[in-house]
Design a protein around this motif. Structure first.
Motif, mmCIF file in Angstrom:
data_model
loop_
_atom_site.group_PDB
_atom_site.id
_atom_site.type_symbol
_atom_site.label_atom_id
_atom_site.label_comp_id
_atom_site.label_asym_id
_atom_site.label_seq_id
_atom_site.Cartn_x
_atom_site.Cartn_y
_atom_site.Cartn_z
ATOM 1 N N LEU A 30 -22.947 30.317 6.902
ATOM 2 C CA LEU A 30 -24.335 30.743 6.693
ATOM 3 C C LEU A 30 -24.813 30.307 5.315
ATOM 4 O O LEU A 30 -24.076 30.439 4.341
ATOM 5 C CB LEU A 30 -24.449 32.257 6.775
ATOM 6 C CG LEU A 30 -24.439 32.915 8.143
ATOM 7 C CD1 LEU A 30 -24.398 34.429 7.988
ATOM 8 C CD2 LEU A 30 -25.666 32.529 8.938
ATOM 9 N N CYS A 31 -26.056 29.812 5.245
ATOM 10 C CA CYS A 31 -26.602 29.433 3.942
ATOM 11 C C CYS A 31 -27.019 30.688 3.187
ATOM 12 O O CYS A 31 -26.924 31.797 3.714
ATOM 13 C CB CYS A 31 -27.785 28.506 4.134
ATOM 14 S SG CYS A 31 -29.200 29.303 4.882
ATOM 15 N N ALA A 32 -27.514 30.508 1.972
ATOM 16 C CA ALA A 32 -27.892 31.668 1.154
ATOM 17 C C ALA A 32 -28.949 32.514 1.859
ATOM 18 O O ALA A 32 -28.883 33.741 1.854
ATOM 19 C CB ALA A 32 -28.423 31.184 -0.197
ATOM 20 N N HIS A 35 -27.284 34.309 4.843
ATOM 21 C CA HIS A 35 -26.393 35.385 4.387
ATOM 22 C C HIS A 35 -27.216 36.583 3.915
ATOM 23 O O HIS A 35 -26.872 37.732 4.199
ATOM 24 C CB HIS A 35 -25.477 34.884 3.281
ATOM 25 C CG HIS A 35 -24.445 35.880 2.871
ATOM 26 N ND1 HIS A 35 -23.352 36.170 3.663
ATOM 27 C CD2 HIS A 35 -24.364 36.696 1.798
ATOM 28 C CE1 HIS A 35 -22.637 37.111 3.070
ATOM 29 N NE2 HIS A 35 -23.227 37.448 1.950
ATOM 30 N N CYS B 82 -25.786 27.308 -6.105
ATOM 31 C CA CYS B 82 -25.611 26.805 -4.739
ATOM 32 C C CYS B 82 -26.464 27.583 -3.741
ATOM 33 O O CYS B 82 -26.589 28.795 -3.829
ATOM 34 C CB CYS B 82 -24.144 26.915 -4.364
ATOM 35 S SG CYS B 82 -23.807 26.423 -2.680
ATOM 36 N N THR B 83 -27.060 26.851 -2.772
ATOM 37 C CA THR B 83 -27.867 27.514 -1.744
ATOM 38 C C THR B 83 -27.137 27.555 -0.404
ATOM 39 O O THR B 83 -27.696 27.986 0.593
ATOM 40 C CB THR B 83 -29.203 26.786 -1.534
ATOM 41 O OG1 THR B 83 -28.918 25.442 -1.158
ATOM 42 C CG2 THR B 83 -30.062 26.796 -2.777
ATOM 43 N N GLY B 84 -25.914 27.055 -0.384
ATOM 44 C CA GLY B 84 -25.129 27.093 0.859
ATOM 45 C C GLY B 84 -25.626 26.146 1.933
ATOM 46 O O GLY B 84 -25.394 26.369 3.112
ATOM 47 N N CYS B 85 -26.312 25.062 1.517
ATOM 48 C CA CYS B 85 -26.888 24.148 2.509
ATOM 49 C C CYS B 85 -25.816 23.409 3.300
ATOM 50 O O CYS B 85 -26.066 22.939 4.402
ATOM 51 C CB CYS B 85 -27.812 23.139 1.833
ATOM 52 S SG CYS B 85 -26.963 22.056 0.680
ATOM 53 N N GLY B 86 -24.629 23.290 2.720
ATOM 54 C CA GLY B 86 -23.527 22.643 3.444
ATOM 55 C C GLY B 86 -23.554 21.130 3.368
ATOM 56 O O GLY B 86 -22.806 20.460 4.060
ATOM 57 N N VAL B 117 -18.453 26.810 3.254
ATOM 58 C CA VAL B 117 -19.526 27.731 2.844
ATOM 59 C C VAL B 117 -19.140 29.151 3.259
ATOM 60 O O VAL B 117 -18.990 29.442 4.427
ATOM 61 C CB VAL B 117 -20.885 27.324 3.458
ATOM 62 C CG1 VAL B 117 -21.977 28.277 2.992
ATOM 63 C CG2 VAL B 117 -21.238 25.902 3.070
ATOM 64 N N ASN B 119 -19.987 33.292 2.603
ATOM 65 C CA ASN B 119 -20.946 34.279 2.100
ATOM 66 C C ASN B 119 -22.164 33.654 1.422
ATOM 67 O O ASN B 119 -22.598 34.085 0.358
ATOM 68 C CB ASN B 119 -20.254 35.258 1.135
ATOM 69 C CG ASN B 119 -19.132 35.998 1.808
ATOM 70 O OD1 ASN B 119 -19.137 36.139 3.036
ATOM 71 N ND2 ASN B 119 -18.176 36.459 1.039
ATOM 72 N N GLY B 120 -22.667 32.600 2.017
ATOM 73 C CA GLY B 120 -23.920 32.017 1.542
ATOM 74 C C GLY B 120 -23.812 30.987 0.439
ATOM 75 O O GLY B 120 -24.811 30.391 0.066
ATOM 76 N N THR B 121 -22.601 30.772 -0.089
ATOM 77 C CA THR B 121 -22.468 29.711 -1.096
ATOM 78 C C THR B 121 -21.214 28.878 -0.800
ATOM 79 O O THR B 121 -20.256 29.384 -0.225
ATOM 80 C CB THR B 121 -22.330 30.263 -2.538
ATOM 81 O OG1 THR B 121 -21.351 31.279 -2.523
ATOM 82 C CG2 THR B 121 -23.628 30.806 -3.071
#
Lengths: 429, 155
Positions: A30-32, A35, B82-86, B117, B119-121
């Motif tokens: 999940l992205c920010a 999440h 980081c925005t967790g874009c992957g 990724v 928890n979102g980051t």
């Protein structure tokens, strides 16, 4: 961890996993944004009890039964109720909303009326064919355009999941096999990924660029201008040359293009560009970067039930399109509103928000917002996709079923349950 | 704090310096190759067998911990940005071979990839697999180039 489908934005990622623990949420993939969406279920400020407030007094907690009774009495005594929102909820909720609007002879509208619905007129969804699939774009598209949208901030996983980086059938090397163009009026984070970083003039750069691009693609000879919409001719020509050489073009456009003052000119122009490219055997698809997880579903629901994509007036039978909810609000046409999963007071322009604030509001919401603060009745609901089941339509119009990973706390009902309760209370009244 | 780069002389001083050649080479050669990660510390038996080298062994171990090696490759991920874009997960060639689905855009779900990724980051979970490490030692920078927000820094 349990597989889940994220309803945080319109990309609707279905390859992610999450788990609810005592301390919070654990997630994978999940992205920010996603999440945060999942974490919101454990938020301290979450609405857990129904609330009611009279004008200029503070809200007091009431039992759910009382809330349904109050809400249905407001709706039934209303001559012209407005039912608005719906884009953050599964399609089942929209169908129920349409039924309710029909029985109340009210006006049903969704965020689509200013976000996505109007694009159908310009045949801008999926270009000529009307169908497009993000998987096709991943597999085939070798020219990607982001126009007036910054996926780095709004749709974090869009580029990595479907457009810029992934490999596909005809895209053996991922990023290396694609050309990416980002057009905006300022330098954005997304431009870091682009081959063509085009910063358009603020005034009417879009229109100039599209007009010149159209003549260029049509092959009309003319003197090339020194600057096209604020972009040096050489950069424009390189863009125009590459887009004509591409095998499959995907144009994603966002609010920058949709909500510009020139939208009425630029959107048909963009549609023409897509049509000309298609005629030249360069498949070109255009797709709006809608915001909410079910922005497309609300249109589908309304189209199936009433043959009208958005803004449906049930005052007379058969239902007909309503002119404009915004104009209606300004003209004080409505005397009550049911808002489902949306925060219009903080999103709409001030004059419209003020007009909406004056009428009694019934709000279904998961968390407190400006709208819940001003509402007469607030009914808390479960979070779509995390605590409820249903079907949402992602940005390309594909139906994605969602399953809950946990139960809502403190007997919070789902939006479907609330609407069913309201319908049964209204039947009694 | 030790230097980012391992210095062969520094390692040599901590080795037994007896040139016993049980490892097949002199102590200086061993130190050089240890700094390049071409040999492992366990290849030097006297260092482990003789208790008089215990403190030196501990120091060398400290020098060549994976953490230090991570610094040596010069990949840093700032998870506050980081925005967790992957993007890093999908572009990384090591991820593609460890979990082929990531190359076609899917999220990394196993524990075998370099990036994942959580928890979102994004997190670097297996830095030692990075191609910048020996034996590849490639000047690969795809993750840095693919990052929207410059959260990945390579030096």
């Amino acid at each position: 961890m349990q597989d889940t489908v994220c309803c945080g934005c319109s990309v609707v990622c279905d390859d992610v996993a999450a788990k609810v623990t005592k301390t919070g949420i654990q997630s994978l993939g999940l992205c920010a944004l996603g999440h945060a969406y999942y974490s919101s279920i454990r938020s301290q400020t979450r609405l857990k009890k129904a609330q009611m407030k009279a004008k200029s007094t503070s809200a007091k907690t009431i039992p759910f039964k009382k809330a349904y009774e109050e809400a249905s009495s407001i709706l039934s005594s209303s001559q012209r109720p407005l039912l608005i929102g719906w884009s953050n909820s599964p399609i089942e909720v929209s169908h129920l909303g349409l039924k309710l609007a029909k029985s109340l002879k009210g006006v049903y509208d969704s965020t689509a009326s200013f976000e996505y619905g109007q694009l159908r007129q310009h045949k801008l969804v999926g270009g000529e064919t009307g169908t497009v699939n993000l998987e096709d774009i991943r597999n085939l598209a070798d020219f990607i355009v982001y126009w007036g949208v910054n996926p780095a901030e709004s749709h974090h996983r869009h580029a990595s999941r479907y457009t810029v980086f992934p490999t596909g059938e005809k895209i053996p090397e991922g990023r290396e096999s694609r050309t990416v163009a980002v057009l905006d009026i300022r330098q954005t984070e997304s431009m870091r990924l682009a081959n063509h970083q085009l910063i358009l003039e603020f005034k009417n750069g879009d229109e100039q660029f599209l007009t010149t691009l159209l003549t260029e693609i049509k092959g009309t000879t003319g003197t090339p201008p020194v600057k096209v919409g604020g972009i040096p001719a050489i950069e424009f020509l390189s863009f125009a040359k590459q887009i004509q050489e591409a095998n499959y073009i995907a144009i994603f456009y966002g609010n920058g293009l949709l909500h510009s003052p020139h939208a009425s000119k630029t959107l048909p122009l963009l549609s023409k560009v897509a049509r000309v490219l298609n005629k030249k055997s360069r498949p070109c698809v255009t797709l709006p970067m809608v915001a909410y997880c079910n922005s497309i579903g609300v249109v589908t629901a309304s189209q199936t039930d009433t043959k009208i994509p958005y803004s449906v007036d049930f005052n007379r039978q058969p239902p007909r399109p309503y002119k404009s909810v915004f104009k209606g609000l300004i003209a004080n046409e409505f005397d009550a509103a049911l808002i489902v999963g949306w925060d219009p007071l903080s999103m709409l322009p001030a004059p419209i928000a003020r007009a909406l604030e004056k009428i009694p509001l019934i709000t279904l919401s998961t968390h407190p917002s400006l709208t819940t603060r001003e509402s007469t009745v607030v009914i808390p609901t479960a979070v779509t996709g995390v605590e409820t089941t249903g079907v949402v339509y992602r940005m390309d119009g594909s139906a994605v079923p969602v399953q809950p990973i946990t139960k809502p706390p403190a007997n919070i009902p789902t939006e479907v349950q609330v609407l069913e309760q309201l319908a049964s209370w209204l039947a009694v009244l | 704090m030790v230097d980012k780069k391992l210095n062969p002389m520094q390692l040599y001083k901590l080795l037994p310096q007896t040139n016993c050649k049980q490892c097949g080479m002199t102590c200086m050669a061993f130190a050089t190759r240890l700094a390049l990660r071409e040999v492992e510390l366990k290849d030097c038996p006297p260092l482990h067998e003789n208790p008089q080298y215990a403190t030196q062994l501990a120091t060398i171990n400290e020098l060549i911990t994976p953490l230090l090696a991570a610094e040596e490759t010069g990949v840093k991920l700032d998870d506050t940005m980081c925005t967790g874009c992957g993007n890093c997960v999908v572009v990384c060639p090591v991820d593609a071979s460890a979990e082929p689905d990531t190359a076609s855009g899917k999220a990394a779900r196993s524990t075998d990839t370099v990036f994942r990724v959580e928890n979102g980051t994004a997190k670097i979970i297996n830095l030692e697999k990075c191609r910048r490490f020996p034996p590849d030692r490639m000047n690969c920078r795809v993750c840095e180039q693919g990052c929207y927000v410059k959260a990945i820094e390579i030096w």
